[in-house]
Design an enzyme around this catalytic site. Structure first.
Site, PDB file in Angstrom:
ATOM      1  N   SER A 238     -49.868   3.340  47.211  1.00 48.26           N
ATOM      2  CA  SER A 238     -49.416   3.318  45.817  1.00 48.26           C
ATOM      3  C   SER A 238     -48.389   4.412  45.548  1.00 48.26           C
ATOM      4  O   SER A 238     -47.633   4.334  44.583  1.00 48.26           O
ATOM      5  CB  SER A 238     -50.608   3.473  44.863  1.00 48.26           C
ATOM      6  OG  SER A 238     -51.329   4.651  45.159  1.00 48.26           O
ATOM      7  N   HIS A 243     -51.588  10.410  52.363  1.00 50.90           N
ATOM      8  CA  HIS A 243     -52.904  10.806  51.869  1.00 50.90           C
ATOM      9  C   HIS A 243     -53.964   9.894  52.475  1.00 50.90           C
ATOM     10  O   HIS A 243     -53.681   8.781  52.906  1.00 50.90           O
ATOM     11  CB  HIS A 243     -52.965  10.738  50.336  1.00 50.90           C
ATOM     12  CG  HIS A 243     -52.593   9.396  49.770  1.00 50.90           C
ATOM     13  ND1 HIS A 243     -51.282   8.952  49.682  1.00 50.90           N
ATOM     14  CD2 HIS A 243     -53.348   8.396  49.251  1.00 50.90           C
ATOM     15  CE1 HIS A 243     -51.256   7.738  49.143  1.00 50.90           C
ATOM     16  NE2 HIS A 243     -52.495   7.383  48.883  1.00 50.90           N
TER      17      HIS A 243
END
Length: 311
Positions: A238, A243
């Site tokens: 996103s 991450h």
């Protein structure tokens, strides 16, 4: 620093001017609303609420003076994203989780709008010609909230672990109380890793450290033992700063993006890099990756325009 229009309390949420319902999902008991919030200036905002059940006809009066939600409590906020709990009156436990995106860009609106999905086979050539330029075109402001955390100007009280390579903190989607739905986020300091495509064999020590430190944190803080975590990477993600998502292995929530066509287990990523013998481009630069994209995705439009998928 949070945006001036980002809500901090119920009085701020009263300023929300409802425009339309972007999506309602009976599986996750959630509803996403588009509207505006005003303070020093009027900006678009998306508010996503999650509870046991929703009636879309209630949407226009959720935050009205005599509306359903009578009390809120701020839990966490960044420059774009804010998370609150809300009550339909004075009750001990919160009735609803409220996530606010403000200011909301066209990309945010597309993301939260109900849509159909198609599968994309992204070859290395398609990545080079379409996807990589798409990623490079994102302005730094899109990940400023990540930079604020990494540079120590926000969310420092939430940190569970930090060193020169990575930090771990609770994800905004977790209520910070229910261990069965535990959800943590690992952010890396290396800004050159934008996505799964950038990972190479040289990143193995970093990835193994992420795995080890996440297990250590949940063991020390919540007593969860080996095998209790599901760690994964999204592709497409996103936002384009590498991450890792860390959730309780028993969590089955529908909004965690653990589906085939999006999630790649960290253990599998590590294993692929361990057996990769390439001295040049690594396995994630050479392989074709298959994933789903929503019909509202700008990336899908770019791929279709390039001829990667029929329009």
């Amino acid at each position: 620093m949070s945006h001036s229009a980002a809500p901090k309390d119920l009085a701020d949420l009263r300023r929300f001017r409802f425009e339309r319902v972007l999506n309602e999902d009976p599986f996750t008991h959630s509803i996403a609303l588009l509207g505006t919030l005003s303070k020093d200036q009027e900006v678009q905002a998306i508010i996503r609420l999650e509870r046991t059940a929703w009636n879309a006809s209630d949407a226009p009066r959720l935050f009205a003076e005599d509306g359903l939600i009578q009390k809120v409590q701020l839990e966490q906020g960044t420059d774009i994203y804010t998370w609150l709990f809300g009550w339909f009156g004075e009750r001990r436990e919160a009735d609803v989780k409220i996530n606010v995106v403000c200011p909301a860009t066209e990309t945010h609106i597309r993301k939260y709008t109900k849509q159909t999905y198609v599968m994309v086979r992204e070859t290395p050539e398609l990545y080079r010609d379409v996807v990589k330029p798409y990623i490079a075109a994102f302005p730094p402001s899109r990940t400023q909230w990540v930079e604020n955390i990494l540079q120590g100007t926000s969310e420092q009280s939430k940190l569970l672990y930090s060193d020169s390579d990575l930090l771990i903190l609770p994800d905004m989607k977790w209520d910070l109380r229910t261990i069965s739905s535990l959800y943590l986020l690992v952010l890396v300091q290396d800004r050159t890793i934008r996505s799964l495509r950038d990972l190479k064999k040289s990143h193995l020590p970093l990835l193994k450290s992420i795995h080890a430190q996440a297990e250590k944190v949940v063991s020390q803080k919540w007593g969860l033992g080996p095998g209790s975590l599901r760690m994964y990477v999204h592709y497409q993600p996103s936002y384009y700063h590498f991450h890792v998502h860390v959730v309780n292995a028993n969590y089955e929530g529908g909004m965690l993006g653990m589906t085939v066509g999006q999630a790649h287990l960290l253990d599998d990523v590590i294993s692929l890099l361990e057996i990769d013998s390439s001295e040049g481009d690594g396995v994630f630069q050479r392989m074709t990756l298959t994933y789903s994209l929503g019909s509202q995705s700008k990336l899908l439009e770019n791929i279709q325009a390039h001829g990667g998928l029929p329009v």
